[in-house]
Structures are given as structure tokens and as C-alpha cells.
Motif scaffolding. Structure first.
Motif, PDB file in Angstrom:
ATOM      1  N   PHE A 112       0.792  -1.208   0.000  1.00 48.20           N
ATOM      2  CA  PHE A 112       0.000   0.000   0.000  1.00 48.20           C
ATOM      3  C   PHE A 112       0.835   1.274   0.000  1.00 48.20           C
ATOM      4  CE2 PHE A 112      -2.657  -3.361   1.577  1.00 48.20           C
ATOM      5  CZ  PHE A 112      -3.791  -3.187   0.824  1.00 48.20           C
ATOM      6  N   THR A 113       2.119   1.172  -0.314  1.00 47.42           N
ATOM      7  CA  THR A 113       2.941   2.346  -0.504  1.00 47.42           C
ATOM      8  C   THR A 113       2.652   2.862  -1.903  1.00 47.42           C
ATOM      9  OG1 THR A 113       4.632   1.473   0.942  1.00 47.42           O
ATOM     10  CG2 THR A 113       5.301   3.234  -0.533  1.00 47.42           C
ATOM     11  N   LEU A 114       2.051   4.021  -1.991  1.00 50.57           N
ATOM     12  CA  LEU A 114       1.592   4.521  -3.277  1.00 50.57           C
ATOM     13  C   LEU A 114       2.720   5.185  -4.046  1.00 50.57           C
ATOM     14  CD1 LEU A 114      -1.743   5.985  -1.954  1.00 50.57           C
ATOM     15  CD2 LEU A 114      -1.405   3.826  -3.131  1.00 50.57           C
ATOM     16  N   PRO A 115       2.850   4.897  -5.346  1.00 53.01           N
ATOM     17  CA  PRO A 115       3.919   5.478  -6.144  1.00 53.01           C
ATOM     18  C   PRO A 115       3.874   7.002  -6.116  1.00 53.01           C
ATOM     19  CG  PRO A 115       2.735   3.790  -7.374  1.00 53.01           C
ATOM     20  CD  PRO A 115       1.978   4.030  -6.107  1.00 53.01           C
ATOM     21  N   GLY A 116       5.049   7.637  -5.978  1.00 50.84           N
ATOM     22  CA  GLY A 116       5.130   9.089  -5.982  1.00 50.84           C
ATOM     23  C   GLY A 116       4.799   9.725  -4.650  1.00 50.84           C
ATOM     24  N   HIS A 117       4.533   8.924  -3.634  1.00 49.51           N
ATOM     25  CA  HIS A 117       4.223   9.451  -2.304  1.00 49.51           C
ATOM     26  C   HIS A 117       5.359   9.106  -1.361  1.00 49.51           C
ATOM     27  CE1 HIS A 117       0.335   9.778  -4.122  1.00 49.51           C
ATOM     28  NE2 HIS A 117      -0.110  10.427  -3.071  1.00 49.51           N
ATOM     29  N   GLN A 118       5.853  10.115  -0.653  1.00 51.75           N
ATOM     30  CA  GLN A 118       6.956   9.867   0.271  1.00 51.75           C
ATOM     31  C   GLN A 118       6.471   9.242   1.574  1.00 51.75           C
ATOM     32  OE1 GLN A 118       9.193  13.385   0.949  1.00 51.75           O
ATOM     33  NE2 GLN A 118      10.172  13.317  -1.028  1.00 51.75           N
ATOM     34  N   ALA A 119       5.268   9.604   2.010  1.00 49.05           N
ATOM     35  CA  ALA A 119       4.800   9.115   3.292  1.00 49.05           C
ATOM     36  C   ALA A 119       4.613   7.607   3.233  1.00 49.05           C
ATOM     37  CB  ALA A 119       3.484   9.786   3.671  1.00 49.05           C
ATOM     38  N   LEU A 120       5.195   6.895   4.171  1.00 49.70           N
ATOM     39  CA  LEU A 120       5.057   5.463   4.234  1.00 49.70           C
ATOM     40  C   LEU A 120       4.076   5.075   5.331  1.00 49.70           C
ATOM     41  CD1 LEU A 120       8.751   4.389   3.722  1.00 49.70           C
ATOM     42  CD2 LEU A 120       6.908   4.278   2.079  1.00 49.70           C
ATOM     43  N   VAL A 121       3.104   5.958   5.605  1.00 47.22           N
ATOM     44  CA  VAL A 121       2.092   5.663   6.601  1.00 47.22           C
ATOM     45  C   VAL A 121       0.996   4.856   5.916  1.00 47.22           C
ATOM     46  CG1 VAL A 121       0.413   6.642   8.199  1.00 47.22           C
ATOM     47  CG2 VAL A 121       2.617   7.778   7.836  1.00 47.22           C
ATOM     48  N   PRO A 122       0.772   3.630   6.339  1.00 53.08           N
ATOM     49  CA  PRO A 122      -0.206   2.788   5.666  1.00 53.08           C
ATOM     50  C   PRO A 122      -1.635   3.215   5.984  1.00 53.08           C
ATOM     51  CG  PRO A 122       0.648   1.667   7.581  1.00 53.08           C
ATOM     52  CD  PRO A 122       1.419   2.953   7.455  1.00 53.08           C
ATOM     53  N   PRO A 123      -2.585   2.797   5.137  1.00 50.47           N
ATOM     54  CA  PRO A 123      -3.991   3.032   5.431  1.00 50.47           C
ATOM     55  C   PRO A 123      -4.405   2.218   6.657  1.00 50.47           C
ATOM     56  CG  PRO A 123      -3.672   2.254   3.171  1.00 50.47           C
ATOM     57  CD  PRO A 123      -2.369   2.110   3.882  1.00 50.47           C
ATOM     58  N   PRO A 124      -5.612   2.451   7.171  1.00 46.24           N
ATOM     59  CA  PRO A 124      -6.088   1.614   8.287  1.00 46.24           C
ATOM     60  C   PRO A 124      -6.088   0.140   7.886  1.00 46.24           C
ATOM     61  CG  PRO A 124      -7.580   3.463   7.893  1.00 46.24           C
ATOM     62  CD  PRO A 124      -6.581   3.470   6.779  1.00 46.24           C
ATOM     63  N   ARG A 125      -5.868  -0.715   8.859  1.00 43.44           N
ATOM     64  CA  ARG A 125      -5.773  -2.150   8.570  1.00 43.44           C
ATOM     65  C   ARG A 125      -7.055  -2.703   7.940  1.00 43.44           C
ATOM     66  NH1 ARG A 125      -1.251  -4.771  10.570  1.00 43.44           N
ATOM     67  NH2 ARG A 125      -0.033  -3.505  11.977  1.00 43.44           N
ATOM     68  N   TRP A 126      -8.209  -2.188   8.325  1.00 41.54           N
ATOM     69  CA  TRP A 126      -9.444  -2.723   7.751  1.00 41.54           C
ATOM     70  C   TRP A 126      -9.520  -2.418   6.262  1.00 41.54           C
ATOM     71  CZ3 TRP A 126     -13.333   0.051   5.427  1.00 41.54           C
ATOM     72  CH2 TRP A 126     -13.350   1.438   5.640  1.00 41.54           C
ATOM     73  N   LYS A 127      -8.996  -1.256   5.833  1.00 42.37           N
ATOM     74  CA  LYS A 127      -8.979  -0.939   4.407  1.00 42.37           C
ATOM     75  C   LYS A 127      -7.981  -1.835   3.672  1.00 42.37           C
ATOM     76  CE  LYS A 127     -10.573   3.842   4.492  1.00 42.37           C
ATOM     77  NZ  LYS A 127     -10.314   5.218   4.031  1.00 42.37           N
ATOM     78  N   MET A 128      -6.823  -2.088   4.297  1.00 40.87           N
ATOM     79  CA  MET A 128      -5.854  -2.995   3.686  1.00 40.87           C
ATOM     80  C   MET A 128      -6.461  -4.385   3.535  1.00 40.87           C
ATOM     81  SD  MET A 128      -2.097  -1.958   5.202  1.00 40.87           S
ATOM     82  CE  MET A 128      -2.394  -2.560   6.825  1.00 40.87           C
ATOM     83  N   ALA A 129      -7.237  -4.822   4.528  1.00 38.13           N
ATOM     84  CA  ALA A 129      -7.868  -6.143   4.455  1.00 38.13           C
ATOM     85  C   ALA A 129      -8.877  -6.204   3.317  1.00 38.13           C
ATOM     86  CB  ALA A 129      -8.541  -6.472   5.794  1.00 38.13           C
ATOM     87  N   VAL A 130      -9.692  -5.157   3.146  1.00 37.66           N
ATOM     88  CA  VAL A 130     -10.688  -5.133   2.066  1.00 37.66           C
ATOM     89  C   VAL A 130     -10.003  -5.209   0.709  1.00 37.66           C
ATOM     90  CG1 VAL A 130     -12.410  -3.676   0.904  1.00 37.66           C
ATOM     91  CG2 VAL A 130     -12.476  -3.934   3.390  1.00 37.66           C
ATOM     92  N   VAL A 131      -8.964  -4.395   0.499  1.00 40.08           N
ATOM     93  CA  VAL A 131      -8.268  -4.386  -0.786  1.00 40.08           C
ATOM     94  C   VAL A 131      -7.538  -5.713  -1.011  1.00 40.08           C
ATOM     95  CG1 VAL A 131      -6.504  -3.228  -2.175  1.00 40.08           C
ATOM     96  CG2 VAL A 131      -8.067  -1.872  -0.785  1.00 40.08           C
ATOM     97  N   THR A 132      -6.982  -6.287   0.048  1.00 38.43           N
ATOM     98  CA  THR A 132      -6.305  -7.575  -0.085  1.00 38.43           C
ATOM     99  C   THR A 132      -7.286  -8.655  -0.525  1.00 38.43           C
ATOM    100  OG1 THR A 132      -4.689  -6.929   1.595  1.00 38.43           O
ATOM    101  CG2 THR A 132      -4.869  -9.277   1.101  1.00 38.43           C
ATOM    102  N   VAL A 133      -8.482  -8.685   0.059  1.00 39.20           N
ATOM    103  CA  VAL A 133      -9.494  -9.662  -0.360  1.00 39.20           C
ATOM    104  C   VAL A 133      -9.870  -9.432  -1.816  1.00 39.20           C
ATOM    105  CG1 VAL A 133     -11.905 -10.375  -0.045  1.00 39.20           C
ATOM    106  CG2 VAL A 133     -10.410 -10.115   1.938  1.00 39.20           C
ATOM    107  N   LEU A 134     -10.030  -8.167  -2.216  1.00 39.60           N
ATOM    108  CA  LEU A 134     -10.352  -7.864  -3.617  1.00 39.60           C
ATOM    109  C   LEU A 134      -9.270  -8.373  -4.567  1.00 39.60           C
ATOM    110  CD1 LEU A 134     -11.762  -4.221  -3.377  1.00 39.60           C
ATOM    111  CD2 LEU A 134     -13.039  -6.327  -3.869  1.00 39.60           C
ATOM    112  N   GLY A 135      -8.017  -8.361  -4.125  1.00 41.70           N
ATOM    113  CA  GLY A 135      -6.928  -8.860  -4.954  1.00 41.70           C
ATOM    114  C   GLY A 135      -6.771 -10.365  -4.886  1.00 41.70           C
ATOM    115  N   VAL A 136      -6.838 -10.929  -3.673  1.00 39.64           N
ATOM    116  CA  VAL A 136      -6.576 -12.359  -3.480  1.00 39.64           C
ATOM    117  C   VAL A 136      -7.688 -13.219  -4.073  1.00 39.64           C
ATOM    118  CG1 VAL A 136      -6.366 -14.181  -1.727  1.00 39.64           C
ATOM    119  CG2 VAL A 136      -5.101 -12.040  -1.466  1.00 39.64           C
ATOM    120  N   TRP A 137      -8.932 -12.808  -3.933  1.00 34.55           N
ATOM    121  CA  TRP A 137     -10.048 -13.642  -4.362  1.00 34.55           C
ATOM    122  C   TRP A 137      -9.959 -14.040  -5.836  1.00 34.55           C
ATOM    123  CZ3 TRP A 137     -15.316 -11.749  -6.107  1.00 34.55           C
ATOM    124  CH2 TRP A 137     -16.183 -12.813  -6.290  1.00 34.55           C
ATOM    125  N   PRO A 138      -9.868 -13.090  -6.777  1.00 37.82           N
ATOM    126  CA  PRO A 138      -9.787 -13.527  -8.175  1.00 37.82           C
ATOM    127  C   PRO A 138      -8.460 -14.225  -8.511  1.00 37.82           C
ATOM    128  CG  PRO A 138      -9.649 -11.134  -8.046  1.00 37.82           C
ATOM    129  CD  PRO A 138      -9.965 -11.633  -6.673  1.00 37.82           C
TER     130      PRO A 138
END
Length: 193
Positions: A112-138
Motif C-alpha cells: 500500500f505504498t503509493l507510487p510518488g508518495h513519500q509518506a510510508l504511513v499505511p492506510p487503516p488495517r481494515w482498508k488494507m484487508a478489504v483491498v487484499t481480499v479484492l486482490g486475493v479472491w480472483p
């Protein structure tokens, strides 16, 4: 990115990200101090390796990310309290701006480190979990289907390994970076408190 050290990953791994901004003109000396420190510190108890994230060329950034992995939280605490670490802090203090920023990270946060962004502060864990499921499932349905003709003669253990490796490769280098870019506004949005 450079990686130092090659130890096996035990059950409890603690990863710490340290961000440092190097003063203009001190980059070469900082690099030398960093290289020396890593070489001396990899032998400390519980060290599992170090990743150095250097500033992207051409961005003007002088921010270094140092990700250090430890076998346990106790090993981490001993390392950051050690005289070796205090010597490193003293050596690089005149070469850097401000205090270092330090935080524990998990493996998923690096997706979740976004290209072109210096801040390495991740999104909330629940958002990371939602996006991970969206990626892992298919991907978890596609990779076995694609690999099946090539792995049918292997044992179940090797089939599972091949599928796991395929899923990780597709997620790391294709799906998660695309999802992170597509969902950047939502991932970065912090509700007002």
C-alpha cells in the motif's frame, strides 16, 4: 532497494521501518556510515535482515527507509537499546535532518505504498484487508486454473507450493500495485475526528 541478511523467518517476526532525511551534500557519507553499520549490526542477536529503501532518483527526495527485521520483540528492544545502535545514532545525527521516524510494519503494508508518495504511513488495517481480499479472491481462482496443466503430476505439497508462489508473484507485482493506485483516494482518506 538493497537487502542484507538471509535468515529463515521464525513464527514471530518484528519489522521496524525507520525513516531518515539526509542533509543535502551528506548523502555519500551517510551511505558509507549506513553500509558500515549494517555490516556490524547483522551479527546482533535476533537479526533477520535489513532492507534499505533509497530515495527515487530524480525526485529530489533525500528520505531513506531502513526496514530491519527481528526474530522477536525482545531482540528488537535489545537492539535499539544497544551501544552499537547508540553509536550509529551519534554518527549520523550531523548527517540527517530532524529525528528519525520509527514504526512497526507488517508485510501487507508494503503493498500500500503509493507510487510518488513519500509518506510510508499505511492506510487503516481494515482498508488494507478489504483491498487484499479484492486482490486475493480472483487471483486465488485464476492462478490454480492457469497452473493446473503444468502441475497435475506433482505431489499435493508441491502443487500447493507452486500455487502459493504464483499467487504471491501475481499479487506483488501486478494486482496489488494496480489496486493501490486505483483505490488511492479511498485508501488515503482519513475521516475527520
Amino acid at each position: 532497494m538493497n537487502t542484507y541478511g538471509t535468515a529463515e523467518k521464525p513464527a514471530e517476526v518484528v519489522a521496524v521501518l525507520t525513516l531518515r532525511t539526509v542533509r543535502t551534500g551528506c548523502e555519500e557519507r551517510f551511505e558509507a556510515e549506513l553500509h558500515d553499520f549494517i555490516a556490524r549490526s547483522l551479527h546482533a542477536e535476533g537479526q533477520l535482515g535489513v532492507h534499505v529503501l533509497r530515495p527515487e532518483p530524480g525526485t529530489g527526495s533525500r528520505e531513506y527507509g531502513i526496514v530491519r527485521r527481528f526474530g522477536t520483540g525482545e531482540c528488537r528492544d535489545r537492539f535499539y537499546a544497544s551501544s552499537l545502535f547508540r553509536q550509529w545514532e551519534a554518527a549520523v545525527a550531523p548527517l540527517t535532518e530532524g529525528a528519525p521516524q520509527r514504526q512497526e510494519v507488517s508485510g501487507l503494508e508494503t503493498w500500500f505504498t503509493l507510487p510518488g508518495h513519500q509518506a510510508l504511513v499505511p492506510p487503516p488495517r481494515w482498508k488494507m484487508a478489504v483491498v487484499t481480499v479484492l486482490g486475493v479472491w480472483p487471483v486465488s481462482m485464476l492462478v490454480p486454473w492457469l497452473l493446473n496443466p503444468f502441475i497435475t503430476n506433482l505431489s499435493q505439497l508441491l502443487q500447493a507450493l507452486a500455487i502459493a508462489v504464483g499467487i504471491v508473484i501475481v499479487l506483488t507485482w501486478a494486482v496489488m500495485p494496480v489496486l493501490a493506485r486505483m483505490l488511492r483516494p479511498w485508501l488515503g482518506h482519513r475521516p475527520q475526528r
